[in-house]
Design a protein around this motif. Structure first.
Motif, PDB file in Angstrom:
ATOM      1  N   GLY A 159       0.776  -1.235   0.000  1.00 19.27           N
ATOM      2  CA  GLY A 159       0.000   0.000   0.000  1.00 19.27           C
ATOM      3  C   GLY A 159       0.803   1.280   0.000  1.00 19.27           C
ATOM      4  O   GLY A 159       0.232   2.368   0.150  1.00 19.27           O
ATOM      5  N   CYS A 160       2.116   1.191  -0.172  1.00 16.26           N
ATOM      6  CA  CYS A 160       2.940   2.394  -0.172  1.00 16.26           C
ATOM      7  C   CYS A 160       2.759   3.178  -1.472  1.00 16.26           C
ATOM      8  O   CYS A 160       2.609   2.601  -2.545  1.00 16.26           O
ATOM      9  CB  CYS A 160       4.422   2.043  -0.014  1.00 16.26           C
ATOM     10  SG  CYS A 160       4.868   1.404   1.608  1.00 16.26           S
ATOM     11  N   THR A 161       2.794   4.499  -1.374  1.00 16.09           N
ATOM     12  CA  THR A 161       2.799   5.344  -2.563  1.00 16.09           C
ATOM     13  C   THR A 161       4.212   5.386  -3.133  1.00 16.09           C
ATOM     14  O   THR A 161       5.168   4.904  -2.502  1.00 16.09           O
ATOM     15  CB  THR A 161       2.356   6.775  -2.216  1.00 16.09           C
ATOM     16  OG1 THR A 161       3.321   7.331  -1.303  1.00 16.09           O
ATOM     17  CG2 THR A 161       0.983   6.784  -1.560  1.00 16.09           C
ATOM     18  N   ASN A 162       4.340   6.002  -4.307  1.00 18.72           N
ATOM     19  CA  ASN A 162       5.682   6.153  -4.888  1.00 18.72           C
ATOM     20  C   ASN A 162       6.591   6.951  -3.955  1.00 18.72           C
ATOM     21  O   ASN A 162       7.768   6.633  -3.789  1.00 18.72           O
ATOM     22  CB  ASN A 162       5.603   6.851  -6.249  1.00 18.72           C
ATOM     23  CG  ASN A 162       5.067   5.933  -7.339  1.00 18.72           C
ATOM     24  OD1 ASN A 162       4.778   4.766  -7.102  1.00 18.72           O
ATOM     25  ND2 ASN A 162       4.918   6.471  -8.538  1.00 18.72           N
ATOM     26  N   ARG A 163       6.040   7.986  -3.351  1.00 21.51           N
ATOM     27  CA  ARG A 163       6.834   8.831  -2.455  1.00 21.51           C
ATOM     28  C   ARG A 163       7.285   8.042  -1.224  1.00 21.51           C
ATOM     29  O   ARG A 163       8.453   8.107  -0.828  1.00 21.51           O
ATOM     30  CB  ARG A 163       6.021  10.052  -2.022  1.00 21.51           C
ATOM     31  CG  ARG A 163       6.756  10.977  -1.056  1.00 21.51           C
ATOM     32  CD  ARG A 163       5.965  12.236  -0.779  1.00 21.51           C
ATOM     33  NE  ARG A 163       5.799  13.014  -2.007  1.00 21.51           N
ATOM     34  CZ  ARG A 163       5.141  14.181  -2.065  1.00 21.51           C
ATOM     35  NH1 ARG A 163       4.573  14.669  -0.966  1.00 21.51           N
ATOM     36  NH2 ARG A 163       5.038  14.835  -3.200  1.00 21.51           N
ATOM     37  N   GLU A 164       6.367   7.267  -0.639  1.00 22.82           N
ATOM     38  CA  GLU A 164       6.725   6.460   0.534  1.00 22.82           C
ATOM     39  C   GLU A 164       7.753   5.389   0.169  1.00 22.82           C
ATOM     40  O   GLU A 164       8.693   5.121   0.932  1.00 22.82           O
ATOM     41  CB  GLU A 164       5.468   5.804   1.112  1.00 22.82           C
ATOM     42  CG  GLU A 164       4.508   6.790   1.749  1.00 22.82           C
ATOM     43  CD  GLU A 164       3.156   6.156   2.064  1.00 22.82           C
ATOM     44  OE1 GLU A 164       2.461   6.682   2.943  1.00 22.82           O
ATOM     45  OE2 GLU A 164       2.808   5.142   1.412  1.00 22.82           O
ATOM     46  N   THR A 165       7.578   4.793  -0.998  1.00 25.29           N
ATOM     47  CA  THR A 165       8.523   3.775  -1.452  1.00 25.29           C
ATOM     48  C   THR A 165       9.909   4.381  -1.646  1.00 25.29           C
ATOM     49  O   THR A 165      10.924   3.803  -1.235  1.00 25.29           O
ATOM     50  CB  THR A 165       8.034   3.152  -2.778  1.00 25.29           C
ATOM     51  OG1 THR A 165       6.764   2.535  -2.567  1.00 25.29           O
ATOM     52  CG2 THR A 165       9.022   2.108  -3.289  1.00 25.29           C
ATOM     53  N   ALA A 166       9.951   5.560  -2.260  1.00 20.72           N
ATOM     54  CA  ALA A 166      11.230   6.238  -2.476  1.00 20.72           C
ATOM     55  C   ALA A 166      11.917   6.537  -1.148  1.00 20.72           C
ATOM     56  O   ALA A 166      13.129   6.332  -0.996  1.00 20.72           O
ATOM     57  CB  ALA A 166      10.998   7.541  -3.255  1.00 20.72           C
ATOM     58  N   GLU A 173      11.692   9.529  -6.390  1.00 20.38           N
ATOM     59  CA  GLU A 173      10.412   9.073  -6.951  1.00 20.38           C
ATOM     60  C   GLU A 173      10.569   8.711  -8.424  1.00 20.38           C
ATOM     61  O   GLU A 173       9.947   7.761  -8.911  1.00 20.38           O
ATOM     62  CB  GLU A 173       9.347  10.156  -6.797  1.00 20.38           C
ATOM     63  CG  GLU A 173       8.786  10.279  -5.397  1.00 20.38           C
ATOM     64  CD  GLU A 173       7.599  11.220  -5.354  1.00 20.38           C
ATOM     65  OE1 GLU A 173       6.591  10.937  -6.031  1.00 20.38           O
ATOM     66  OE2 GLU A 173       7.685  12.241  -4.643  1.00 20.38           O
ATOM     67  N   ALA A 174      11.406   9.452  -9.133  1.00 23.06           N
ATOM     68  CA  ALA A 174      11.621   9.150 -10.551  1.00 23.06           C
ATOM     69  C   ALA A 174      12.227   7.760 -10.727  1.00 23.06           C
ATOM     70  O   ALA A 174      11.856   7.016 -11.651  1.00 23.06           O
ATOM     71  CB  ALA A 174      12.544  10.210 -11.160  1.00 23.06           C
TER      72      ALA A 174
END
Length: 208
Positions: A159-166, A173-174
Motif C-alpha cells: 500500500g505504499c505510494t511512490n513517495r513512501e517507497t522512495a 520518486e523518478a
C-alpha cells in the motif's frame, strides 16, 4: 486402505466427498476441516495419507496451509480440489508443495484414480491445468525482475505510494517510477495492481 482428510469450507462439498470415498472400500475418511487452521490441527492428529485441499477458504487459505504442512514435516500428499484454474491459483499451490491439482468437476472415478496416484507420489493434474502449465513452459522466457524491482513491488503491494517507497528505499520518486515501468514490461502488464497480482501469482511476492 488409503486414509483421507477432506478440507473445504463448504459443508455440502465435504458431505459429497465423504459419501463418495466412504462408499469405496479402498479409502477411509479420517475427518474433515472447514479451513486451513482446522486442517493443520486435524492432519497432525490423525496422520492421513492424502489431504484433499480446497484453496479459497476463510481463516487460512489452501496455499498457506500446504506451505505450513510442508514446513511442519507432514508426509501426507496434498491433492488440491478446487473450482479455480488460473495461474494465480495453480502456480502458488504447486510451488507450495501440492502433489496434484484437480477441478471440482472431475468425475468420480478420475478423482479416485487421482487419489491413488497421489498416494503413490505421482503428480496429478486436470487437463486444463496441465495445458496451462505446458503453455507457460513453451512461452519464451522473460527477463527476471531485479532485486530492486521486487523491493519496489513489495512496498507497493503493502500500500505504499511512490513517495513512501522512495523514502523507504532511499531513492528518488523518478527512480521508483523507472523500476515500476521495467517491472511492468517484464511481467507483461500495464498498471500497479496487475503487476502486484502477477508477481504474487508467479510466486515472486508473498500474498499475505
Amino acid at each position: 486402505m488409503i486414509k483421507v482428510v477432506i478440507v473445504d469450507d463448504h459443508p455440502v462439498v465435504r458431505d459429497g466427498l465423504r459419501g463418495m470415498f466412504t462408499g469405496d472400500g479402498r479409502f477411509t475418511v479420517l475427518g474433515e476441516a472447514g479451513d486451513g487452521r482446522e486442517a493443520l490441527a486435524l492432519t497432525e492428529a490423525v496422520a492421513p495419507d492424502v489431504v484433499l485441499m480446497d484453496l479459497r477458504m476463510p481463516v487460512m487459505d489452501g496455499v498457506t496451509t500446504i506451505r505450513e504442512l510442508k514446513a511442519r514435516g507432514c508426509t501426507a500428499r496434498v491433492l488440491v480440489l478446487t473450482t479455480y484454474d488460473t495461474d494465480s491459483d495453480v502456480l502458488p499451490a504447486i510451488k507450495a508443495g501440492a502433489t496434484g491439482y484437480l477441478l471440482k468437476d472431475t468425475p468420480r472415478e478420475e478423482l479416485f484414480r487421482a487419489v491413488l496416484a497421489a498416494h503413490r507420489g505421482e503428480s496429478v493434474l486436470s487437463p486444463s491445468v496441465a495445458g496451462r502449465l505446458m503453455g507457460r513452459l513453451r512461452s519464451p522466457a522473460k527477463e527476471p525482475l531485479s532485486q530492486r524491482e521486487l523491493e519496489v513491488l513489495g512496498l507497493i503491494a503493502r500500500g505504499c505510494t511512490n513517495r513512501e517507497t522512495a523514502r523507504r528505499l532511499f531513492i528518488s520518486e523518478a527512480t521508483v517510477k523507472t523500476h515500476l515501468l521495467h517491472a511492468y514490461a517484464k511481467l507483461g502488464v500495464r498498471d500497479r495492481a496487475s503487476a502486484v497480482a502477477t508477481a504474487i501469482g508467479q510466486g515472486l511476492l508473498r500474498g499475505d
